[in-house]
Design an enzyme around this catalytic site. Structure first.
Site, PDB file in Angstrom:
ATOM      1  N   GLU A 105      21.186  17.597  -4.622  1.00  0.00           N
ATOM      2  CA  GLU A 105      22.230  16.826  -5.312  1.00  0.00           C
ATOM      3  C   GLU A 105      21.634  15.609  -6.007  1.00  0.00           C
ATOM      4  OE1 GLU A 105      24.587  16.858  -1.645  1.00  0.00           O
ATOM      5  OE2 GLU A 105      26.268  17.472  -2.908  1.00  0.00           O
ATOM      6  N   GLU A 125      24.905  23.110   3.238  1.00  0.00           N
ATOM      7  CA  GLU A 125      25.914  22.366   3.989  1.00  0.00           C
ATOM      8  C   GLU A 125      26.924  23.273   4.687  1.00  0.00           C
ATOM      9  OE1 GLU A 125      24.736  21.685   1.059  1.00  0.00           O
ATOM     10  OE2 GLU A 125      24.505  19.540   0.769  1.00  0.00           O
TER      11      GLU A 125
HETATM   12  N1  T1G Z   1      18.406  15.644   8.618  1.00  0.00           N
HETATM   13  C1  T1G Z   1      17.756  15.220   9.720  1.00  0.00           C
HETATM   14  N2  T1G Z   1      16.775  15.933  10.341  1.00  0.00           N
HETATM   15  C2  T1G Z   1      16.463  17.110   9.807  1.00  0.00           C
HETATM   16  C3  T1G Z   1      17.087  17.619   8.651  1.00  0.00           C
HETATM   17  C4  T1G Z   1      18.099  16.817   8.050  1.00  0.00           C
HETATM   18  N3  T1G Z   1      18.726  17.183   6.935  1.00  0.00           N
HETATM   19  N4  T1G Z   1      16.548  18.820   8.372  1.00  0.00           N
HETATM   20  C5  T1G Z   1      15.618  19.043   9.314  1.00  0.00           C
HETATM   21  N5  T1G Z   1      15.575  18.026  10.179  1.00  0.00           N
HETATM   22  C6  T1G Z   1      14.641  17.885  11.301  1.00  0.00           C
HETATM   23  C7  T1G Z   1      14.877  18.924  12.372  1.00  0.00           C
HETATM   24  O1  T1G Z   1      15.894  18.486  13.257  1.00  0.00           O
HETATM   25  C8  T1G Z   1      13.505  18.948  13.038  1.00  0.00           C
HETATM   26  O2  T1G Z   1      13.448  17.767  13.820  1.00  0.00           O
HETATM   27  C9  T1G Z   1      12.567  18.739  11.870  1.00  0.00           C
HETATM   28  O3  T1G Z   1      13.338  18.143  10.820  1.00  0.00           O
HETATM   29  C10 T1G Z   1      11.957  19.999  11.371  1.00  0.00           C
HETATM   30  O4  T1G Z   1      13.035  20.891  11.113  1.00  0.00           O
HETATM   31  C11 T1G Z   1      25.829  14.948   1.361  1.00  0.00           C
HETATM   32  C12 T1G Z   1      25.956  16.198   3.652  1.00  0.00           C
HETATM   33  C13 T1G Z   1      14.568  21.537   5.925  1.00  0.00           C
HETATM   34  C14 T1G Z   1      14.364  24.044   5.861  1.00  0.00           C
HETATM   35  O5  T1G Z   1      21.212  21.464   6.106  1.00  0.00           O
HETATM   36  O6  T1G Z   1      17.242  23.838   6.971  1.00  0.00           O
HETATM   37  O7  T1G Z   1      22.719  16.909   2.654  1.00  0.00           O
HETATM   38  O8  T1G Z   1      12.859  18.875  15.984  1.00  0.00           O
HETATM   39  O9  T1G Z   1      12.233  22.726  12.627  1.00  0.00           O
HETATM   40  O10 T1G Z   1      11.540  25.123   9.953  1.00  0.00           O
HETATM   41  O11 T1G Z   1      25.771  17.109   0.537  1.00  0.00           O
HETATM   42  O12 T1G Z   1      15.033  21.889   8.798  1.00  0.00           O
HETATM   43  O13 T1G Z   1      11.063  17.920  14.510  1.00  0.00           O
HETATM   44  O14 T1G Z   1      12.696  16.370  15.696  1.00  0.00           O
HETATM   45  O15 T1G Z   1      14.016  23.145  10.858  1.00  0.00           O
HETATM   46  O16 T1G Z   1      10.207  23.533   8.422  1.00  0.00           O
HETATM   47  C15 T1G Z   1      21.824  19.515   4.294  1.00  0.00           C
HETATM   48  C16 T1G Z   1      18.694  21.471   7.277  1.00  0.00           C
HETATM   49  C17 T1G Z   1      22.088  18.285   5.102  1.00  0.00           C
HETATM   50  C18 T1G Z   1      18.885  21.316   5.777  1.00  0.00           C
HETATM   51  C19 T1G Z   1      12.882  22.681   7.330  1.00  0.00           C
HETATM   52  N6  T1G Z   1      20.487  19.965   4.595  1.00  0.00           N
HETATM   53  N7  T1G Z   1      17.302  21.644   7.598  1.00  0.00           N
HETATM   54  O17 T1G Z   1      12.692  23.778   8.194  1.00  0.00           O
HETATM   55  O18 T1G Z   1      11.623  22.638  10.190  1.00  0.00           O
HETATM   56  S1  T1G Z   1      23.739  17.759   4.863  1.00  0.00           S
HETATM   57  C20 T1G Z   1      20.304  20.926   5.521  1.00  0.00           C
HETATM   58  C21 T1G Z   1      16.696  22.863   7.436  1.00  0.00           C
HETATM   59  C22 T1G Z   1      23.735  17.128   3.275  1.00  0.00           C
HETATM   60  C23 T1G Z   1      25.070  16.239   1.388  1.00  0.00           C
HETATM   61  C24 T1G Z   1      25.079  16.914   2.716  1.00  0.00           C
HETATM   62  C25 T1G Z   1      15.269  22.926   7.876  1.00  0.00           C
HETATM   63  C26 T1G Z   1      14.291  22.787   6.714  1.00  0.00           C
HETATM   64  P1  T1G Z   1      12.452  17.732  15.093  1.00  0.00           P
HETATM   65  P2  T1G Z   1      12.784  22.454  11.268  1.00  0.00           P
HETATM   66  P3  T1G Z   1      11.445  23.844   9.197  1.00  0.00           P
END
Ligand code: T1G
Length: 693
Positions: A105, A125
């Site tokens: 975004e 999301e």
């Molecule tokens: N926020 C905080 N921590 C996150 C995170 C995030 N968005 N994404 C990953 N982590 C942490 C996760 O908890 C783990 O922590 C570490 O990063 C590695 O993750 C307004 C509201 C990015 C593809 O939904 O899909 O934006 O265990 O083991 O396999 O519209 O993480 O190391 O302490 O999964 O390499 C939208 C979610 C948010 C993406 C990486 N974004 N993340 O995968 O590592 S809402 C998501 C993933 C938003 C806006 C809206 C995957 C990854 P720890 P991992 P990975």
């Protein structure tokens, strides 16, 4: 630092730097906005590049901040994006590896987007029970078009950058240096005016109402209890039906609604629960792990074959050992058949099938498996049989090999004691069908080495399993809890319910399958064997006799074509059986119980709170490291409804005082002795706290 600022020639570079995935938390947003403002104030700067350090451009908003004041504190993500979009100097998003959610975004608010090939682009999301809440529903359709944007947003699935040419002004060659290329691109467009803004574009889709109505109907049919998918359709629709700013307002309003829903909180709970499960407080993240380049599986039955497939799927060669050639042949044939079925469904290529089968070898001799890095036994569930196997393994396996048992009920410490290397012994409890079920209970023996535990956790990720650590107790986490659930199911029959009512109530709550259909699937004789052992070992624990009477009728379940229900060949439907129901009614009479009408609400409370109470005992005994681990066990291994977040999360949403009050009520009823409130539950309820903290 959560965002760095550098100037390369006439280009300012703002680098998001909030490991591990540059989640755009408040500190990161603040530093990045300051960077843009600094660039705008510097006359020597003609253009601005925004990029991400480490392994992501950005994984999106910082989910850890949600439902806390930081999430909406200024500068909000909206403000950050508006700062980029309203900049008087061109802003270029330089994307690599991962660009998701708020990260995408942000890039849509920039004037230009450039990327490396292979970057994972997504608005995921919806998988968190949300919708893109920082303009994604309004801007993505303006770049990709209504249909591709809607598909990306409703599915939440990533698409590789090179497959989205409409999204990028340039996709660099794989061997390019992103920063150098992005700065060169920025210099090239530094003086181009007007600055292109996505918000100024129009979504052109003739007859969009018909498409949107079709989308609503399709999404309604597949969304089940989750409200987010349909909200995604409605907000994307606004990109066509409303002016940009009105669409943004509508998106905001629907996002703020979703973020408060229990479904979204449950999905976000599960997201973190899955990741934190692999963290063991006394096993540092940098604990060395042993290399697992080959595996041996003892036993080619249903479990052994399924376990073998997990290793083959991960590209790890397997040597399958059995005592008889025909058992070996049968086991290998079953593995091949399973792969061929997957091939027929178009989910596996012939090449992959051949590659996996090529990694499978077999033997009748223990002498052939000694060099395997790990051996998993999946032999008959009887301690004597396990003893013979482990004594043999102790003889033949190379030093440092991991000796894993797939036992589901036996004491891992006793099994370890059959060897001279208990530190190399661990429980790897797979769930049937082992090549399908994600859950892997990793049972840590008293003497299991930290390195062995760390290796098992890393291996579970490689096998694409959700590894959850359990201490040693009867039934570990999942089966120990399901036993209390099953006890209540039996008592409910004695008091007035019938199998179909109990199952329907459980399935209406969201369980994939009620207790009696589950028994028929797993085999009622398995529970029967465990109860027979219990009657000797723990005579003070009472069970309903109905399940024993059923087995005495020879009704073991689907495998005998009849259990609690009748089954027809080729038809998975469960048909109530009058003889079984008559047996239940007669049993109540034999017990002198006047059968009563039992509400679905009582059925669900007794089934679910039985899980919760046992889970609380497991937690306070330290068998499970945290409540969310218990939730992961139930979400990935027992068909607990994801939108309710797991038994412990669900109890938190009901309120622990309410759970305790219900348990105290049932403790005064039939077989009330089964309800001894866990001290932890009592304490947390009294303190107004929750299991998940
Ligand atoms: N926020 C905080 N921590 C996150 C995170 C995030 N968005 N994404 C990953 N982590 C942490 C996760 O908890 C783990 O922590 C570490 O990063 C590695 O993750 C307004 C509201 C990015 C593809 O939904 O899909 O934006 O265990 O083991 O396999 O519209 O993480 O190391 O302490 O999964 O390499 C939208 C979610 C948010 C993406 C990486 N974004 N993340 O995968 O590592 S809402 C998501 C993933 C938003 C806006 C809206 C995957 C990854 P720890 P991992 P990975």
């Amino acid at each position: 630092m959560t965002a760095e600022y550098q100037v390369h020639g006439s280009v300012a570079v703002v680098t998001l730097n909030n490991p591990p995935v540059n989640g755009m938390g408040l500190e990161t947003r603040t530093a990045a906005v300051a960077g843009i403002q600094r660039a705008l104030a510097d006359d020597a700067v003609k253009a601005i590049v925004i990029t991400g350090a480490g392994k992501a451009f950005s994984g999106g908003a910082d989910i850890k901040e949600f439902n806390t004041p930081k999430a909406l504190a200024e500068p909000s993500l909206h403000t950050f994006i508006a700062t980029a979009e309203s900049s008087t100097k061109p802003v270029v998003a330089a994307i690599h590896t991962v660009c998701m959610g708020g990260g995408l975004e942000l890039s849509l608010g920039c004037h230009y987007r450039v990327a490396m090939p292979g970057a994972q682009i997504a608005l995921p999301e919806v998988k968190l029970g949300l919708l893109p809440g920082a303009g994604g529903t309004q801007r993505l359709p303006r770049v990709l078009g209504l249909e591709p944007a809607l598909n990306m947003i409703v599915s939440g699935n990533p698409v590789a950058s090179e497959k989205l040419p409409a999204l990028f002004d340039e996709i660099f060659p794989a061997d390019a240096d992103l920063l150098t290329s992005a700065v060169a691109f920025a210099e090239k467009i530094a003086d181009a005016r007007p600055l292109p803004k996505v918000r100024d574009r129009k979504v052109d889709y003739p007859n969009h109402e018909a498409f949107l109505q079709f989308s609503r109907n399709t999404v309604k049919a597949m969304a089940g209890p989750f409200p987010a998918p349909l909200e995604c359709v409605e907000t994307v629709a606004a990109s066509v039906t409303m002016k940009f700013d009105d669409g943004m307002k509508f998106e905001r309003e629907r996002f703020l609604h979703l973020i408060q829903t229990t479904e979204s909180k449950a999905l976000r709970h599960a997201f973190f629960a899955e990741r934190v499960a692999s963290k063991v407080p006394d096993v540092p993240a940098d604990t060395p792990v042993r290399t697992i380049k080959s595996a041996a599986i003892i036993g080619a039955g249903t479990m052994g074959g399924g376990i073998a497939m997990n290793f083959l799927n991960a590209g790890i060669p397997v040597k399958l050992l059995e005592t008889r050639q025909e058992a070996l042949d049968k086991g290998i044939a079953t593995i091949r058949k399973n792969y061929e079925n997957t091939l027929k469904k178009g989910k596996l290529t012939q090449e992959k099938l051949d590659q996996r089968m090529g990694l499978l070898s077999s033997t009748l001799s223990y002498d052939d498996i000694g060099q395997a890095d790990i051996v998993v036994e999946a032999v008959f569930e009887e301690l004597g049989v396990k003893e013979a196997v482990f004594r043999k393994l102790d003889e033949v396996m190379k030093p440092g090999a991991i000796l894993a048992t797939n036992t589901s009920t036996l004491d891992v410490d006793k099994i370890a004691a059959f060897t001279k290397r208990p530190q190399d012994v661990i429980g790897t409890h797979f769930f049937s069908p082992a090549n399908v079920m994600k859950l892997l209970e990793i049972v840590r023996g008293k003497q299991t080495a930290k390195e062995v535990l760390a290796t098992a956790l890393a291996l579970s990720k490689k096998l694409k399993k959700t590894g959850v650590v359990s201490g040693v107790c009867d039934g570990f986490i999942g089966n120990r809890m399901i036993e209390q659930y099953s006890r209540q199911a039996g008592f409910l029959l004695e008091e007035g319910a019938l199998p179909e009512q109990v199952d329907k109530a459980a399935e209406k709550f969201g369980f994939a399958m009620g207790p009696f259909r589950m028994g028929d699937l797993a085999g009622n004789d398995i529970g029967w064997a465990i109860r027979k052992r219990r009657y000797v070992e723990k005579p003070d624990i009472s069970y309903s006799k109905t399940a024993d009477l059923l087995c005495e009728m020879g009704r073991y379940g689907q495998k005998t074509g009849a259990g609690w229900y009748d089954y027809k060949a080729g038809d998975r439907k469960a048909y109530p059986n009058q003889d079984v129901n008559a047996m239940i009614v007669k049993h109540s009479a034999d017990l002198g119980i006047t059968r009563r009408k039992i509400s679905d609400e009582e059925i669900v409370e007794r089934l679910v709170y039985a899980l919760v109470n046992e889970g609380a005992l497991i937690l306070e005994e330290g068998i499970a490291l945290r409540a969310s681990d218990i939730d992961m066990v139930y979400l990935t291994g027992y068909g607990f409804p994801l939108y309710r977040g797991g038994p412990m999360f669900y109890a938190d949403t009901v309120g622990l005082p309410n759970v305790l009050a219900a348990i105290n009520k049932y403790a005064r009823g039939h077989q009330g002795g089964a309800w001894k409130p866990a001290p932890l539950l009592q304490r947390l309820a009294a303190e107004g706290k929750t299991f998940n903290g």
